[in-house]
Design a protein around this motif. Structure first.
Motif, PDB file in Angstrom:
ATOM      1  N   GLY A 139      80.300  -0.590  40.681  1.00 29.17           N
ATOM      2  CA  GLY A 139      80.800  -2.060  40.606  1.00 29.17           C
ATOM      3  C   GLY A 139      79.808  -3.093  41.324  1.00 29.17           C
ATOM      4  O   GLY A 139      79.955  -4.472  41.069  1.00 29.17           O
ATOM      5  N   GLN A 140      79.343  -2.552  42.478  1.00 27.61           N
ATOM      6  CA  GLN A 140      78.699  -3.538  43.350  1.00 27.61           C
ATOM      7  C   GLN A 140      77.232  -3.429  43.383  1.00 27.61           C
ATOM      8  O   GLN A 140      76.673  -2.333  43.291  1.00 27.61           O
ATOM      9  CB  GLN A 140      79.192  -3.075  44.866  1.00 27.61           C
ATOM     10  N   TRP A 141      76.555  -4.800  43.683  1.00 28.59           N
ATOM     11  CA  TRP A 141      75.015  -4.586  43.567  1.00 28.59           C
ATOM     12  C   TRP A 141      74.530  -4.051  45.010  1.00 28.59           C
ATOM     13  O   TRP A 141      75.295  -4.680  46.008  1.00 28.59           O
ATOM     14  CB  TRP A 141      74.670  -6.041  43.505  1.00 28.59           C
ATOM     15  N   THR A 142      73.596  -3.454  44.967  1.00 29.21           N
ATOM     16  CA  THR A 142      73.006  -3.242  46.100  1.00 29.21           C
ATOM     17  C   THR A 142      71.227  -3.454  45.906  1.00 29.21           C
ATOM     18  O   THR A 142      70.943  -2.851  44.774  1.00 29.21           O
ATOM     19  CB  THR A 142      72.970  -1.840  46.628  1.00 29.21           C
ATOM     20  N   ARG A 143      70.642  -3.931  47.144  1.00 27.18           N
ATOM     21  CA  ARG A 143      69.160  -4.172  46.664  1.00 27.18           C
ATOM     22  C   ARG A 143      68.361  -2.918  47.517  1.00 27.18           C
ATOM     23  O   ARG A 143      68.496  -2.915  48.593  1.00 27.18           O
ATOM     24  CB  ARG A 143      68.810  -5.430  47.417  1.00 27.18           C
ATOM     25  N   TYR A 144      67.811  -2.102  46.607  1.00 30.90           N
ATOM     26  CA  TYR A 144      67.087  -0.863  47.186  1.00 30.90           C
ATOM     27  C   TYR A 144      65.465  -1.572  47.328  1.00 30.90           C
ATOM     28  O   TYR A 144      64.929  -1.948  46.318  1.00 30.90           O
ATOM     29  CB  TYR A 144      67.148   0.114  46.039  1.00 30.90           C
ATOM     30  N   ARG A 145      64.888  -1.318  48.293  1.00 31.49           N
ATOM     31  CA  ARG A 145      63.512  -1.755  48.584  1.00 31.49           C
ATOM     32  C   ARG A 145      62.711  -0.521  48.606  1.00 31.49           C
ATOM     33  O   ARG A 145      62.601   0.047  49.614  1.00 31.49           O
ATOM     34  CB  ARG A 145      63.457  -2.483  49.987  1.00 31.49           C
ATOM     35  N   PHE A 146      62.251  -0.016  47.493  1.00 38.62           N
ATOM     36  CA  PHE A 146      61.594   1.370  47.448  1.00 38.62           C
ATOM     37  C   PHE A 146      60.106   1.068  47.989  1.00 38.62           C
ATOM     38  O   PHE A 146      59.295   0.205  47.616  1.00 38.62           O
ATOM     39  CB  PHE A 146      61.570   1.625  45.762  1.00 38.62           C
ATOM     40  N   VAL A 147      59.524   1.934  48.715  1.00 42.05           N
ATOM     41  CA  VAL A 147      58.224   1.903  49.362  1.00 42.05           C
ATOM     42  C   VAL A 147      57.598   3.474  49.025  1.00 42.05           C
ATOM     43  O   VAL A 147      58.121   4.314  49.602  1.00 42.05           O
ATOM     44  CB  VAL A 147      58.180   1.721  50.823  1.00 42.05           C
ATOM     45  N   HIS A 148      56.551   3.511  48.340  1.00 36.92           N
ATOM     46  CA  HIS A 148      55.896   4.850  48.186  1.00 36.92           C
ATOM     47  C   HIS A 148      54.946   4.916  49.340  1.00 36.92           C
ATOM     48  O   HIS A 148      53.855   4.611  49.044  1.00 36.92           O
ATOM     49  CB  HIS A 148      55.257   4.927  46.794  1.00 36.92           C
ATOM     50  N   ALA A 149      55.155   5.605  50.173  1.00 35.59           N
ATOM     51  CA  ALA A 149      54.269   5.988  51.425  1.00 35.59           C
ATOM     52  C   ALA A 149      53.780   7.240  51.275  1.00 35.59           C
ATOM     53  O   ALA A 149      53.064   7.956  52.261  1.00 35.59           O
ATOM     54  CB  ALA A 149      55.125   5.776  52.751  1.00 35.59           C
ATOM     55  N   GLY A 150      53.431   7.801  50.258  1.00 35.59           N
ATOM     56  CA  GLY A 150      52.809   9.098  50.125  1.00 35.59           C
ATOM     57  C   GLY A 150      51.379   8.778  49.884  1.00 35.59           C
ATOM     58  O   GLY A 150      50.905   7.807  49.589  1.00 35.59           O
ATOM     59  N   PRO A 151      50.584   9.883  50.153  1.00 39.10           N
ATOM     60  CA  PRO A 151      49.019   9.626  49.946  1.00 39.10           C
ATOM     61  C   PRO A 151      48.487   9.957  48.667  1.00 39.10           C
ATOM     62  O   PRO A 151      47.304   9.551  48.257  1.00 39.10           O
ATOM     63  CB  PRO A 151      48.493  10.985  50.952  1.00 39.10           C
ATOM     64  N   ALA A 152      49.159  10.287  47.747  1.00 37.90           N
ATOM     65  CA  ALA A 152      48.658  10.537  46.409  1.00 37.90           C
ATOM     66  C   ALA A 152      49.791  10.941  45.311  1.00 37.90           C
ATOM     67  O   ALA A 152      51.100  10.961  45.806  1.00 37.90           O
ATOM     68  CB  ALA A 152      47.731  11.980  46.236  1.00 37.90           C
ATOM     69  N   PHE A 153      49.426  10.831  44.425  1.00 36.90           N
ATOM     70  CA  PHE A 153      50.454  11.204  42.834  1.00 36.90           C
ATOM     71  C   PHE A 153      51.355   9.659  42.915  1.00 36.90           C
ATOM     72  O   PHE A 153      51.500   8.761  43.784  1.00 36.90           O
ATOM     73  CB  PHE A 153      51.549  12.031  43.067  1.00 36.90           C
ATOM     74  N   PHE A 154      51.628   9.422  41.682  1.00 38.62           N
ATOM     75  CA  PHE A 154      52.284   8.232  41.486  1.00 38.62           C
ATOM     76  C   PHE A 154      53.914   8.756  41.162  1.00 38.62           C
ATOM     77  O   PHE A 154      54.188   9.859  40.885  1.00 38.62           O
ATOM     78  CB  PHE A 154      52.082   7.402  40.163  1.00 38.62           C
ATOM     79  N   LEU A 155      54.894   7.801  41.478  1.00 34.61           N
ATOM     80  CA  LEU A 155      56.244   8.066  41.421  1.00 34.61           C
ATOM     81  C   LEU A 155      56.934   7.582  39.998  1.00 34.61           C
ATOM     82  O   LEU A 155      56.506   6.423  39.625  1.00 34.61           O
ATOM     83  CB  LEU A 155      57.067   7.721  42.383  1.00 34.61           C
ATOM     84  N   ASP A 156      57.634   8.282  39.320  1.00 32.45           N
ATOM     85  CA  ASP A 156      58.307   7.981  38.026  1.00 32.45           C
ATOM     86  C   ASP A 156      59.722   8.085  38.449  1.00 32.45           C
ATOM     87  O   ASP A 156      60.213   9.086  37.940  1.00 32.45           O
ATOM     88  CB  ASP A 156      57.594   8.601  36.892  1.00 32.45           C
ATOM     89  N   LEU A 157      60.550   7.123  39.044  1.00 33.07           N
ATOM     90  CA  LEU A 157      61.608   7.107  39.441  1.00 33.07           C
ATOM     91  C   LEU A 157      62.865   6.943  38.521  1.00 33.07           C
ATOM     92  O   LEU A 157      62.655   5.882  37.651  1.00 33.07           O
ATOM     93  CB  LEU A 157      61.820   6.303  40.763  1.00 33.07           C
ATOM     94  N   THR A 158      63.733   7.712  38.352  1.00 32.05           N
ATOM     95  CA  THR A 158      64.936   7.591  37.621  1.00 32.05           C
ATOM     96  C   THR A 158      66.220   7.756  38.326  1.00 32.05           C
ATOM     97  O   THR A 158      66.089   8.518  39.296  1.00 32.05           O
ATOM     98  CB  THR A 158      64.857   8.260  36.270  1.00 32.05           C
TER      99      THR A 158
END
Length: 429
Positions: free
Chosen positions: A279-298
């Motif tokens: 029930g509580q909001w949290t702000r997630y700051r995602f950073v993709h710091a990898g060298p290759a591939f794209f992320l498809d986050l779920t």
């Protein structure tokens, strides 16, 4: 005294005038600061259950320390390179070059050879600052082993708040150093006059740096760079990385699937567990710091879990959406990409943070997507209260982010001619 008005402008005035300005605008002044940071590039021996390797890192941690600034601040950053002086030694194994994960047509070293494994510099990825030394100059500033350099960054007074990151950017060693984990988050903090509602400003804030460390690529690049630092201990590390292998049903991948052996670390941890209050909001700051591939986050509920998580995107690549928030069920991030998302979960149980858990909108998996069923686990606990829904908002946008499509055409046309300009050519356009 440094006063930021509601548009982020900074006014250097006499103290009395500044106080009067605050009263007129009905807001508190914010003092601009001169900040001092130190980053040390050195060897890190990383050990986690089932994973052990040696790499290059900042301040002896993966990721490096978070750097937080405000618009209008001046930052003096002392960068100390403590890597060994042997910058072009023989490969550690002395044998045949190991295979690298890239298809030769997609990963050539003809024009930008891997080199100088222990020479570095620093790039503040996404900041709207000067590219000239001693600021964010990645072309002429080199920091050889056993030397140091002091950067000075003047953050513009009207810089939009957002999530950015820093990493090495010396030509020839960027992939080795950044891919090995030398990276960290850089946050331009929100001001109360930014047009962002108080509900968002008051959210719990969590940095989520995802680093996909690729074993075969790092060993191959280390060899071709004539370095001798990167080591992955076998067999536990290999077994762990096999668990995080690429989904290989797509034959059109740019990479050799037999050599894809990445491991995903979240904030330097392997498959961590995060506690979330329902029930509580949290702000997630995602950073993709990898060298290759794209992320498809779920965020996927585990078996028998009643937990469900709502994702409301606030900003992408350090820029608030023109109209925020925007609900999404998946977050697509290329290497270097960032997304700020407000997350609110309901129910109780566990939720997996996954990449590539389901096919894309085309109905098939993409071979250039990073596949990992469990980057982290969110444990959702009942909190007894529910935060209110997010109200739509539009953050104030500085001049450098204005929509140019509404401007009247000046009558001048520009044409860029790329004809007969070969890759790697020294000819200018």
């Amino acid at each position: 005294m440094c006063i930021r008005d509601r548009y982020g402008a900074v006014r250097q005035e006499m103290m009395e005038f500044a106080r009067m300005l605050v009263l007129v605008l009905g807001m508190a002044g914010t003092q601009c600061e001169h900040l001092e940071f130190t980053l040390i590039m050195d060897v890190l021996e990383y050990t986690s259950p089932g994973i052990s390797f040696r790499t290059r890192a900042y301040n002896y941690s993966l990721p490096g320390p978070p750097l937080r600034v405000h618009a209008g601040d001046t930052v003096n950053l002392t960068f100390i390179n403590r890597l060994g002086e042997r910058d072009n030694g023989e490969p550690a194994d002395g044998g045949e070059p190991p295979s690298v994960w890239c298809d030769p047509s997609n990963c050539t070293t003809q024009y930008t050879p891997y080199r100088h494994p222990n020479t570095t510099n620093l790039h503040t990825h996404g900041l709207h600052i000067s590219p000239l030394s001693p600021s964010d100059d990645v072309l002429s500033v080199l920091i050889p082993p056993q030397t140091q350099y002091t950067y000075q960054y003047h953050i513009p007074a009207d810089h939009m708040a957002g999530t950015f990151w820093y990493h090495p950017h010396h030509e020839g060693s960027t992939a080795l150093q950044t891919g090995g984990g030398a990276a960290g988050v850089l946050i331009v903090l929100d001001d109360e006059q930014s047009g962002v509602p108080q509900q968002v400003l008051d959210m719990d804030d969590m940095v989520m740096v995802i680093q996909t460390i690729p074993r075969s690529a790092m060993l191959g690049i280390e060899h071709y760079s004539h370095g001798n630092l990167t080591i992955f201990r076998n067999p536990p590390t290999v077994a762990r990385m096999a668990e995080n292998n690429q989904y290989t049903t797509d034959g059109g991948s740019s990479f050799d699937p037999s050599l894809i052996d990445n491991v995903a670390l979240l904030n330097g941890e392997y498959q961590p567990e995060l506690k979330v209050m329902a029930g509580q909001w949290t702000r997630y700051r995602f950073v993709h710091a990898g060298p290759a591939f794209f992320l498809d986050l779920t965020m996927v509920p585990t078996m028998l879990s009643t937990a469900q998580c709502e994702l409301q995107v606030l900003a992408k690549d350090g820029i608030y959406l023109a109209q925020a928030p925007r609900e999404h069920d998946r977050l697509i991030l290329p290497p270097g990409g960032r997304v700020d998302v407000a997350v609110r979960c309901r129910g109780e149980g566990s939720v997996r943070l996954a990449s590539g858990d389901r096919p894309g909108r085309s109905g098939s998996w993409n071979g250039d997507m990073f596949w990992n069923p469990t980057i982290a686990t969110l444990r959702v606990h009942e909190a007894g209260q529910k935060d209110s829904d997010l109200e739509p908002f539009s953050a104030f946008r500085p001049p450098y982010l204005q929509d140019l499509r509404v401007l009247q055409h000046s009558g001048t046309d520009w044409v860029l001619n790329f004809t007969n300009v070969a890759v790697g050519s020294s000819q200018g356009l």
